[in-house]
Design a protein around this motif. Sequence first.
Motif, PDB file in Angstrom:
ATOM      1  N   VAL A  35       0.845  -1.191   0.000  1.00 34.06           N
ATOM      2  CA  VAL A  35       0.000   0.000   0.000  1.00 34.06           C
ATOM      3  C   VAL A  35       0.883   1.245   0.000  1.00 34.06           C
ATOM      4  CG1 VAL A  35      -1.769   1.314   1.233  1.00 34.06           C
ATOM      5  CG2 VAL A  35      -1.870  -1.191   1.196  1.00 34.06           C
ATOM      6  N   ILE A  36       0.676   2.096  -0.995  1.00 32.26           N
ATOM      7  CA  ILE A  36       1.422   3.344  -1.095  1.00 32.26           C
ATOM      8  C   ILE A  36       0.448   4.488  -0.840  1.00 32.26           C
ATOM      9  CG2 ILE A  36       2.795   4.835  -2.593  1.00 32.26           C
ATOM     10  CD1 ILE A  36       3.656   2.278  -4.075  1.00 32.26           C
ATOM     11  N   LYS A  37       0.651   5.147   0.270  1.00 33.64           N
ATOM     12  CA  LYS A  37      -0.205   6.271   0.642  1.00 33.64           C
ATOM     13  C   LYS A  37       0.308   7.518  -0.052  1.00 33.64           C
ATOM     14  CE  LYS A  37      -2.429   8.607   4.467  1.00 33.64           C
ATOM     15  NZ  LYS A  37      -3.773   8.213   4.014  1.00 33.64           N
ATOM     16  N   VAL A  38      -0.565   8.164  -0.807  1.00 34.97           N
ATOM     17  CA  VAL A  38      -0.207   9.376  -1.537  1.00 34.97           C
ATOM     18  C   VAL A  38      -0.860  10.559  -0.831  1.00 34.97           C
ATOM     19  CG1 VAL A  38      -0.271  10.583  -3.740  1.00 34.97           C
ATOM     20  CG2 VAL A  38      -0.102   8.078  -3.695  1.00 34.97           C
ATOM     21  N   GLU A  39      -0.028  11.509  -0.394  1.00 30.83           N
ATOM     22  CA  GLU A  39      -0.521  12.688   0.313  1.00 30.83           C
ATOM     23  C   GLU A  39      -0.171  13.948  -0.460  1.00 30.83           C
ATOM     24  OE1 GLU A  39      -0.243  12.346   4.774  1.00 30.83           O
ATOM     25  OE2 GLU A  39       1.255  10.854   4.224  1.00 30.83           O
ATOM     26  N   ARG A  40      -0.920  15.014  -0.156  1.00 29.26           N
ATOM     27  CA  ARG A  40      -0.747  16.281  -0.847  1.00 29.26           C
ATOM     28  C   ARG A  40       0.106  17.229   0.001  1.00 29.26           C
ATOM     29  NH1 ARG A  40      -6.808  18.105  -1.567  1.00 29.26           N
ATOM     30  NH2 ARG A  40      -6.700  17.675   0.664  1.00 29.26           N
ATOM     31  N   GLY A  43       0.533  19.683   4.217  1.00 33.77           N
ATOM     32  CA  GLY A  43       0.198  19.019   5.464  1.00 33.77           C
ATOM     33  C   GLY A  43      -0.129  17.552   5.345  1.00 33.77           C
ATOM     34  N   GLY A  44      -0.330  17.061   4.106  1.00 34.28           N
ATOM     35  CA  GLY A  44      -0.657  15.662   3.916  1.00 34.28           C
ATOM     36  C   GLY A  44      -2.077  15.328   4.322  1.00 34.28           C
ATOM     37  N   ASP A  45      -2.309  14.073   4.638  1.00 34.05           N
ATOM     38  CA  ASP A  45      -3.606  13.576   5.087  1.00 34.05           C
ATOM     39  C   ASP A  45      -4.108  14.457   6.231  1.00 34.05           C
ATOM     40  OD1 ASP A  45      -5.695  12.129   6.316  1.00 34.05           O
ATOM     41  OD2 ASP A  45      -4.722  10.201   6.027  1.00 34.05           O
ATOM     42  N   ALA A  46      -5.378  14.919   6.122  1.00 38.30           N
ATOM     43  CA  ALA A  46      -5.950  15.737   7.187  1.00 38.30           C
ATOM     44  C   ALA A  46      -5.961  15.005   8.518  1.00 38.30           C
ATOM     45  CB  ALA A  46      -7.370  16.157   6.803  1.00 38.30           C
ATOM     46  N   GLY A  47      -5.886  13.674   8.493  1.00 40.27           N
ATOM     47  CA  GLY A  47      -5.828  12.912   9.732  1.00 40.27           C
ATOM     48  C   GLY A  47      -4.572  13.181  10.542  1.00 40.27           C
ATOM     49  N   ARG A  69       3.678   2.344   2.826  1.00 38.69           N
ATOM     50  CA  ARG A  69       4.708   3.292   2.433  1.00 38.69           C
ATOM     51  C   ARG A  69       4.028   4.604   2.073  1.00 38.69           C
ATOM     52  NH1 ARG A  69       8.590   0.916  -2.003  1.00 38.69           N
ATOM     53  NH2 ARG A  69       6.693   0.044  -2.968  1.00 38.69           N
ATOM     54  N   GLY A  70       4.790   5.703   2.099  1.00 39.09           N
ATOM     55  CA  GLY A  70       4.133   6.972   1.869  1.00 39.09           C
ATOM     56  C   GLY A  70       4.938   7.927   1.023  1.00 39.09           C
ATOM     57  N   ILE A  71       4.215   8.625   0.110  1.00 42.71           N
ATOM     58  CA  ILE A  71       4.827   9.708  -0.658  1.00 42.71           C
ATOM     59  C   ILE A  71       3.953  10.943  -0.523  1.00 42.71           C
ATOM     60  CG2 ILE A  71       5.928   8.159  -2.324  1.00 42.71           C
ATOM     61  CD1 ILE A  71       3.738   8.874  -4.336  1.00 42.71           C
ATOM     62  N   CYS A  72       4.565  12.099  -0.692  1.00 41.26           N
ATOM     63  CA  CYS A  72       3.842  13.372  -0.676  1.00 41.26           C
ATOM     64  C   CYS A  72       4.220  14.101  -1.956  1.00 41.26           C
ATOM     65  CB  CYS A  72       4.209  14.180   0.563  1.00 41.26           C
ATOM     66  SG  CYS A  72       3.293  15.731   0.718  1.00 41.26           S
ATOM     67  N   LEU A 368       6.136   8.517   7.894  1.00 36.30           N
ATOM     68  CA  LEU A 368       6.276   9.954   8.040  1.00 36.30           C
ATOM     69  C   LEU A 368       5.867  10.611   6.724  1.00 36.30           C
ATOM     70  CD1 LEU A 368       9.773   9.977   9.801  1.00 36.30           C
ATOM     71  CD2 LEU A 368       7.554  10.363  10.905  1.00 36.30           C
ATOM     72  N   LEU A 369       5.531  11.881   6.769  1.00 34.58           N
ATOM     73  CA  LEU A 369       5.103  12.564   5.552  1.00 34.58           C
ATOM     74  C   LEU A 369       6.230  12.551   4.517  1.00 34.58           C
ATOM     75  CD1 LEU A 369       2.831  14.212   4.203  1.00 34.58           C
ATOM     76  CD2 LEU A 369       3.958  16.269   5.073  1.00 34.58           C
ATOM     77  N   GLY A 370       5.957  11.926   3.367  1.00 30.86           N
ATOM     78  CA  GLY A 370       6.939  11.871   2.297  1.00 30.86           C
ATOM     79  C   GLY A 370       8.117  10.957   2.555  1.00 30.86           C
ATOM     80  N   GLN A 371       7.980  10.022   3.483  1.00 30.61           N
ATOM     81  CA  GLN A 371       9.115   9.192   3.895  1.00 30.61           C
ATOM     82  C   GLN A 371       9.702   8.377   2.744  1.00 30.61           C
ATOM     83  OE1 GLN A 371       8.329   6.796   7.361  1.00 30.61           O
ATOM     84  NE2 GLN A 371      10.149   5.523   7.080  1.00 30.61           N
ATOM     85  N   HIS A 372       8.867   7.926   1.826  1.00 31.17           N
ATOM     86  CA  HIS A 372       9.333   7.026   0.772  1.00 31.17           C
ATOM     87  C   HIS A 372       9.326   7.681  -0.613  1.00 31.17           C
ATOM     88  CE1 HIS A 372       7.763   4.439   4.087  1.00 31.17           C
ATOM     89  NE2 HIS A 372       8.931   3.862   3.894  1.00 31.17           N
TER      90      HIS A 372
END
Length: 404
Positions: A35-40, A43-47, A69-72, A368-372
């Motif tokens: 799972v790759i979480k894509v954030e904007r 601030g990323g995910d409002a959560g 995993r996460g990207i911003c 973390l925000l944009g970690q990957h």
Amino acid sequence: MGQDLPLTGIRVVDYSHFLAGPHMSRCLAAMGADVIKVERPSGGDAGRAHGYFKDGQSGYFLQQNMGKRGICVDVRDPRGADMMMRLVETADVFVENYRPGALEKLGLGYKALAARNPRLVYCSVSAYGHTGPDSKRPGFGLIAEAKSGAMAQLGTEGEPPPLLRIPIADMYAGMHGVSAICAALFGRVSSGKGQHIDLALYDCMISIHDYAVQRYTFSDGRELPRRTGSDSPETPIYGVFPSSDGYVVIAAQVDDAWARLANLIGGAALDPKFATPAGRAAHYMEATAIVKAWSSALATRDCLAALDAASVPSAAVQTIDQVLADPQVEARQMMVEQDHPVLGKVRLPNLPFKFSDCDTTPRRVAPLLGQHNMEIARELGIAESEIADMQRESILVNEPAADS
């Protein structure tokens, strides 16, 4: 040696925020999906801005995004949009929970992504779904819980109905999404094609009714459920009862359980008029008073011990500290401990499903925000020089802790 996790080899792009979508993709990650979480930006995910907080990190976000995993990335920039499309082309599943129409403006609607990847299973979660007169209205779980009739059955007549205090609509939608996605992936084996899953919080809350709707329709509209506080007058004995030092719940609404409870209490409880469901309902106040008089004379521990010995279903009304100290919670491994790069050791609720031949323990803490950013950009074949430019121009963004 155990089996691979059931969703090993499936890639999920999680373009959701807050709760229903993130919980859904968290479950998929636990079952083996990448799972790759894509954030904007920024601030990323409002959560991430939703408490409880420790050292700037949101426990709310950590719980619903572990295993990913996460990207911003700024998808409004052509280079960010290109990276997103490259990612979608490698994906099996896309999860989003924006208001219908919002992602079409970004080129991320179902039709646009399915044209690039016809095998994509695209799951949308919204307040009201993508059709109907309310489809464009904003909403959260609270809105669905109120409109669905669920809230109208809670609390005491003459007082405002209470908040549920746990996110029933969001979590229920998330669980339905997991089921629907897995079914669509299974269907894709024979069809070769993905499809769009349209999931509404409001629909989920309508579907959860187990009694109220039937009561109304079967009575030709004559009967509506009443708000009855901590009791269930239509199906006694079933509710919350006082002990001398707290509260217990007792579920003796069926005849055999009531018979065991009546024998335990003795005296007036053995009156034959209470022997049937209809009799207990007709004499609800009297039957309830007898049970309350018995339970309130005992400490919670003694009350439960007596009920257990009589095989009457019961439990204490536990506070969170008592829940986390419960040996059953430990035995079922319902708390998971993880090492977080900022917070150190964290303990969070686990997911409830257990597989006999594979381990669903989360492998990753929430990103973390944009970690990957760099890791995934490289996997997608983006040149190092372009990655550096995207970072410098804040098309790829990460929080400072992700640099270490």
